[in-house]
Design a protein around this motif. Structure first.
Motif, mmCIF file in Angstrom:
data_model
loop_
_atom_site.group_PDB
_atom_site.id
_atom_site.type_symbol
_atom_site.label_atom_id
_atom_site.label_comp_id
_atom_site.label_asym_id
_atom_site.label_seq_id
_atom_site.Cartn_x
_atom_site.Cartn_y
_atom_site.Cartn_z
ATOM 1 N N THR A 150 0.842 -1.186 0.000
ATOM 2 C CA THR A 150 0.000 0.000 0.000
ATOM 3 C C THR A 150 0.881 1.242 0.000
ATOM 4 O OG1 THR A 150 -1.698 -1.187 1.228
ATOM 5 C CG2 THR A 150 -1.835 1.220 1.186
ATOM 6 N N ALA A 151 0.747 2.013 -1.050
ATOM 7 C CA ALA A 151 1.563 3.230 -1.166
ATOM 8 C C ALA A 151 0.987 4.314 -0.263
ATOM 9 C CB ALA A 151 1.580 3.710 -2.609
ATOM 10 N N GLU A 152 1.831 4.865 0.568
ATOM 11 C CA GLU A 152 1.414 5.940 1.459
ATOM 12 C C GLU A 152 2.143 7.211 1.060
ATOM 13 O OE1 GLU A 152 1.986 4.904 5.491
ATOM 14 O OE2 GLU A 152 0.666 3.138 5.417
ATOM 15 N N ALA A 153 1.381 8.187 0.643
ATOM 16 C CA ALA A 153 1.978 9.461 0.240
ATOM 17 C C ALA A 153 2.536 10.176 1.458
ATOM 18 C CB ALA A 153 0.941 10.334 -0.456
ATOM 19 N N PRO A 154 3.748 10.698 1.370
ATOM 20 C CA PRO A 154 4.299 11.408 2.528
ATOM 21 C C PRO A 154 3.525 12.693 2.766
ATOM 22 C CG PRO A 154 5.702 11.683 0.591
ATOM 23 C CD PRO A 154 4.649 10.688 0.215
ATOM 24 N N PRO A 155 3.464 13.141 4.007
ATOM 25 C CA PRO A 155 2.736 14.391 4.281
ATOM 26 C C PRO A 155 3.436 15.565 3.598
ATOM 27 C CG PRO A 155 4.002 13.675 6.194
ATOM 28 C CD PRO A 155 4.078 12.563 5.202
ATOM 29 N N PRO A 156 2.682 16.566 3.213
ATOM 30 C CA PRO A 156 3.311 17.725 2.557
ATOM 31 C C PRO A 156 4.304 18.395 3.491
ATOM 32 C CG PRO A 156 1.022 18.191 3.142
ATOM 33 C CD PRO A 156 1.228 16.731 3.371
ATOM 34 N N PHE A 157 5.396 18.867 2.908
ATOM 35 C CA PHE A 157 6.463 19.465 3.718
ATOM 36 C C PHE A 157 6.024 20.826 4.258
ATOM 37 C CE2 PHE A 157 10.043 22.397 3.961
ATOM 38 C CZ PHE A 157 10.833 21.742 4.894
ATOM 39 N N GLN A 158 6.374 21.085 5.489
ATOM 40 C CA GLN A 158 6.100 22.366 6.119
ATOM 41 C C GLN A 158 7.374 22.885 6.762
ATOM 42 O OE1 GLN A 158 3.343 24.159 5.963
ATOM 43 N NE2 GLN A 158 2.233 22.603 4.796
ATOM 44 N N PRO A 159 7.731 24.161 6.554
ATOM 45 C CA PRO A 159 8.916 24.716 7.223
ATOM 46 C C PRO A 159 8.783 24.613 8.732
ATOM 47 C CG PRO A 159 8.134 26.173 5.488
ATOM 48 C CD PRO A 159 7.081 25.120 5.664
ATOM 49 N N TYR A 160 9.921 24.525 9.405
ATOM 50 C CA TYR A 160 9.881 24.278 10.841
ATOM 51 C C TYR A 160 9.402 25.476 11.640
ATOM 52 C CZ TYR A 160 14.358 26.755 11.386
ATOM 53 O OH TYR A 160 15.353 27.714 11.399
ATOM 54 N N LYS A 161 9.426 26.671 11.025
ATOM 55 C CA LYS A 161 8.851 27.834 11.702
ATOM 56 C C LYS A 161 8.549 28.902 10.657
ATOM 57 C CE LYS A 161 13.092 30.310 12.968
ATOM 58 N NZ LYS A 161 13.866 30.859 14.098
ATOM 59 N N PRO A 162 7.623 29.833 10.953
ATOM 60 C CA PRO A 162 7.278 30.873 9.963
ATOM 61 C C PRO A 162 8.405 31.879 9.810
ATOM 62 C CG PRO A 162 6.088 31.227 12.013
ATOM 63 C CD PRO A 162 6.787 29.912 12.161
ATOM 64 N N LEU A 163 8.366 32.587 8.681
ATOM 65 C CA LEU A 163 9.365 33.621 8.409
ATOM 66 C C LEU A 163 8.995 34.917 9.134
ATOM 67 C CD1 LEU A 163 10.141 33.410 4.573
ATOM 68 C CD2 LEU A 163 11.752 33.057 6.434
ATOM 69 N N ALA A 164 10.004 35.696 9.437
ATOM 70 C CA ALA A 164 9.735 37.037 9.957
ATOM 71 C C ALA A 164 9.072 37.870 8.866
ATOM 72 C CB ALA A 164 11.045 37.680 10.414
ATOM 73 N N GLU A 165 8.336 38.898 9.278
ATOM 74 C CA GLU A 165 7.580 39.679 8.301
ATOM 75 C C GLU A 165 8.489 40.280 7.241
ATOM 76 O OE1 GLU A 165 5.077 42.563 10.031
ATOM 77 O OE2 GLU A 165 3.951 41.152 11.285
ATOM 78 N N ALA A 166 9.633 40.814 7.653
ATOM 79 C CA ALA A 166 10.549 41.443 6.692
ATOM 80 C C ALA A 166 11.084 40.405 5.702
ATOM 81 C CB ALA A 166 11.703 42.116 7.436
ATOM 82 N N ASP A 167 11.451 39.235 6.215
ATOM 83 C CA ASP A 167 11.973 38.197 5.323
ATOM 84 C C ASP A 167 10.886 37.669 4.386
ATOM 85 O OD1 ASP A 167 14.467 38.375 6.490
ATOM 86 O OD2 ASP A 167 14.034 36.822 7.985
ATOM 87 N N ALA A 168 9.660 37.525 4.903
ATOM 88 C CA ALA A 168 8.560 37.052 4.060
ATOM 89 C C ALA A 168 8.266 38.051 2.946
ATOM 90 C CB ALA A 168 7.322 36.814 4.913
ATOM 91 N N ALA A 169 8.315 39.352 3.280
ATOM 92 C CA ALA A 169 8.047 40.367 2.257
ATOM 93 C C ALA A 169 9.156 40.376 1.204
ATOM 94 C CB ALA A 169 7.933 41.736 2.916
ATOM 95 N N LYS A 170 10.415 40.213 1.668
ATOM 96 C CA LYS A 170 11.536 40.203 0.720
ATOM 97 C C LYS A 170 11.464 38.981 -0.201
ATOM 98 C CE LYS A 170 15.423 41.706 2.221
ATOM 99 N NZ LYS A 170 16.703 41.861 2.928
ATOM 100 N N LEU A 171 11.180 37.835 0.369
ATOM 101 C CA LEU A 171 11.066 36.634 -0.462
ATOM 102 C C LEU A 171 9.890 36.736 -1.427
ATOM 103 C CD1 LEU A 171 11.947 33.742 -1.151
ATOM 104 C CD2 LEU A 171 10.444 32.924 0.677
ATOM 105 N N GLY A 172 8.775 37.278 -0.947
ATOM 106 C CA GLY A 172 7.618 37.437 -1.827
ATOM 107 C C GLY A 172 7.922 38.365 -2.994
#
Length: 306
Positions: free
Chosen positions: A141-163
């Motif tokens: 039985t093939a079990e799909a791995p759970p979707p990857f999630q980063p270990y913690k959220p980005l800071a607002e400044a870093d999230a805005a820069k990456l976006g």
């Protein structure tokens, strides 16, 4: 299942003098080459043979050999005719995936109970190819791995820069490398958390991004100093400096090759060749070349970079 008691066509006696008729069926345990040959010999003697084998097929260990010792004969050439003969012999019943669970009676008239495990296929149509084993939906039985999630959220400044960086390359094919270059220019290295969020935004696995980034020597995964010091490791520079330039830089900076000093001022690296063989020994700081560098000049050169 309980094997039936049968009268032998030759009506043998049990040899104890009582003249009782013996059962004409023989149970052979093990479907290796010895069991196969015994079954064929007993069948030729007129006995009904039940050949019990625990594995899915008969042939045993010899079926897995290429040649036999010491003659070097082809194992398949020896075994295959016996397999075919045994399978076609109407006097031999082959019970694969079966085990003898009990045996009772006396010499010449035993009763054996055999447990046959389910095969999950129609035996008359089975060719023994083994394909059903690999694609069995129950066992595999093939079990799909759970979707990857980063270990913690980005800071607002870093999230805005990456976006902002990702928005500029949205819809452009082959945009991974330009995005990595912009992140490297902004931070001086590739932060792991930023790569994880970038992978989620692009629908990739972090390992795919790391595989691309680690291919290029210019990307770093740890913070670097304000100034990058590169030592040429080419043959000419190495022969003329004899390691003294590297030792002097490590002593003055206070960090080894690949490290950053505690103040975050310098990061020391070696480069296979800076292309300054005529000026060897050579080095670069933030891309500015320095040729014919004597170890005594190192403090003065480093002093130019605050």
């Amino acid at each position: 299942m309980t094997l039936p008691e049968m009268e032998s066509p030759t009506t043998p006696t049990n040899g104890d003098g009582n003249g009782g008729a013996l059962c004409g069926a023989v149970l052979v345990c093990g479907g290796g080459v010895a069991g196969i040959q015994a079954s064929l010999d007993l069948s030729a003697a007129g006995f009904r043979v039940f050949l019990v084998e625990e594995s899915p097929t008969i042939g045993g260990g010899m079926a897995r050999l290429d040649k036999t010792f010491p003659t070097g004969d082809c194992a398949t050439c020896t075994l295959s005719p016996k397999l075919v003969e045994c399978m076609r012999d109407y006097n031999v019943d082959i019970l694969t995936m079966s085990d003898v669970t009990s045996l009772s009676g006396e010499a010449g008239r035993f009763v054996a109970e055999v447990r046959t495990r389910p095969r999950g296929v129609i035996p008359s149509k089975c060719t023994g190819c083994g394909d059903c084993w690999t694609i069995c939906p129950v066992r595999n039985t093939a079990e799909a791995p759970p979707p990857f999630q980063p270990y913690k959220p980005l800071a607002e400044a870093d999230a805005a820069k990456l976006g902002g960086i990702l928005a500029r390359y949205e819809g452009h094919p082959g945009s991974i490398l330009p995005v990595l270059q912009e992140i490297d220019r902004s931070y001086g290295y590739l932060p792991r958390l930023l790569l994880e969020h970038m992978a989620c935004r692009l629908g990739l696995r972090p390992a795919e991004l790391l595989r691309v980034a680690s291919f290029y020597d210019r990307f770093h995964f740890e913070p670097t100093g304000r100034h990058l010091v590169e030592i040429c490791a080419g043959t000419s520079c190495h022969a003329r400096s004899r390691g003294t330039l590297r030792e002097k830089l490590e002593k003055e900076i206070g960090a080894g090759v690949g490290e950053t000093d505690k103040s975050g001022r310098f990061t020391l690296r070696t480069v296979r060749c800076l292309g300054l063989c005529a000026l060897s020994p050579a080095m670069k700081i933030d891309g500015q070349p320095f040729g014919k560098v004597d170890a005594d000049r190192v403090p003065e050169i480093l002093g130019r970079f605050a």
